[in-house]
Scaffold this motif. Structure first.
Motif, short mmCIF file in Angstrom:
data_model
loop_
_atom_site.label_atom_id
_atom_site.label_comp_id
_atom_site.label_asym_id
_atom_site.label_seq_id
_atom_site.Cartn_x
_atom_site.Cartn_y
_atom_site.Cartn_z
N ILE A 82 0.66 -1.07 -0.09
CA ILE A 82 0.15 0.11 -0.04
C ILE A 82 1.27 1.47 0.02
N GLU A 83 2.02 1.17 1.09
CA GLU A 83 2.85 2.34 1.03
C GLU A 83 3.54 2.65 -0.16
N ARG A 85 1.90 2.17 -2.98
CA ARG A 85 1.26 2.00 -4.86
C ARG A 85 1.12 3.69 -3.88
N ARG A 86 1.07 4.60 -2.85
CA ARG A 86 0.97 5.17 -2.66
C ARG A 86 1.98 6.96 -2.44
N SER A 87 3.37 6.12 -2.78
CA SER A 87 4.18 6.22 -3.02
C SER A 87 4.69 6.87 -4.79
N ASP A 89 2.03 7.16 -6.23
CA ASP A 89 0.71 7.82 -6.62
C ASP A 89 1.00 9.79 -6.64
N LEU A 90 1.64 9.59 -5.23
CA LEU A 90 2.26 11.19 -4.77
C LEU A 90 3.54 11.58 -5.44
N LYS A 93 2.39 12.69 -9.00
CA LYS A 93 2.25 14.45 -8.63
C LYS A 93 2.83 15.46 -8.34
#
Length: 298
Positions: A82-83, A85-87, A89-90, A93
């Motif tokens: 999860i971490e 995938r989140r990194s 995405d960030l 952006k």
């Protein structure tokens, strides 16, 4: 028949014991308590058959602990995924750095490999639990069971001794006869003493002569057919050739037993008392009473 002296084999009577060519030991592979004993002395077993079960409660506890660690590792992997995938995405952006993404990817790889290591450890634990089954290393008869139900054993302890069903006669001869025996020699095997049926003598063949003399005796093995129902350690009389000697041999038909004595009719002399010796199929040895040149009639 004109009597002549012939050379015959000089047979020595000895006792041989029935032995198994191979005796194998069924051993425990783990430490624990014997919880299932499936054989007894005299039981016939096949190779690979379970003969006992050894249980160790600590193995079940260890497996439960490994399962708990595996679930915790899987949870850590899910969190690292999860971490990661989140990194990612960030980073897309512009709100995270490449270093954060690399760090998350590394934690995910570590968690994945940790799960693989724990699963391998679980397989080892399951294999050790399976090693509690004591299997027969070979086919044969169980000679001795060394444990009882509930016995505590260590890894490597002997559970049972199994004799392979390939029996031979093992004889011990005085060392002065060692020069007379060799591989392939025929041996006369006498009747079995434990049998209630009169069996005729039979022949065996020397299959091995051991190159070591112990206590003044040489050991030799004799291959004989039909030893499958004998007891291991049973004694059987055998006769081995230890050289040759002169002897007078006459047909059995020439012997006339009368009044407890044995007679042979010699031409121009009449009945002569003889002393008989070793008997063969149709002939018999005369120890005294005849000499070379006598003409025997019957």
């Amino acid at each position: 028949m004109v009597v002549k002296t012939h050379k015959v084999d000089d047979l020595k009577a000895v006792f041989a014991t029935v032995e198994s060519v191979d005796e194998v030991l069924a051993r425990a592979r783990i430490t624990g308590t014997v919880s299932g004993l499936l054989v007894d002395e005299g039981t016939s077993v096949e190779a690979g058959v379970r003969i006992a079960t050894i249980g160790d409660p600590k193995l079940a506890l260890a497996t439960a602990g490994i399962d708990a660690r595996l679930k915790a590792a899987e949870a850590e992997r899910d969190l690292a995924e999860i971490e990661f995938r989140r990194s990612g995405d960030l980073l897309a952006k512009g709100a995270a750095t490449q270093a954060r993404v690399d760090n998350a990817r590394t934690r995910l790889d570590v968690a994945t490999r940790n799960i693989a290591a724990i699963r391998s450890e679980k397989q080892v634990s399951a294999e050790r639990s399976g090693e509690g089954a004591v299997l027969a290393p070979g086919a044969g008869r169980v000679l001795k069971v060394h444990v009882t139900q509930g016995s505590v054993v260590m890894a490597g302890d002997t559970i049972a001794t199994i004799a392979a069903e390939n029996y031979i006669l093992r004889m011990a001869l005085p060392e002065r006869h060692a020069r007379f025996i060799k591989l392939g020699d025929r041996v006369l095997v006498g009747p079995r003493s434990l049998s209630t049926i009169d069996t005729p003598p039979r022949f065996g063949t020397i299959r091995q002569v051991y190159p070591r003399i112990e206590d003044g005796r040489v050991i030799a093995d004799v291959a004989v057919e039909g030893l499958g129902d004998f007891f291991v350690g049973e004694r059987v009389p055998v006769h081995v050739t230890t050289g040759q000697r002169p002897a007078i041999i006459v047909p059995r038909a020439a012997i006339s037993p009368r009044f407890g004595l044995d007679y042979v009719t010699v031409k121009d002399v009449g009945p002569v008392v003889v002393q008989l010796g070793q008997a063969a199929e149709d002939d018999i040895e005369v120890l005294s009473g005849l000499r070379d040149g006598d003409l025997v009639t019957w």
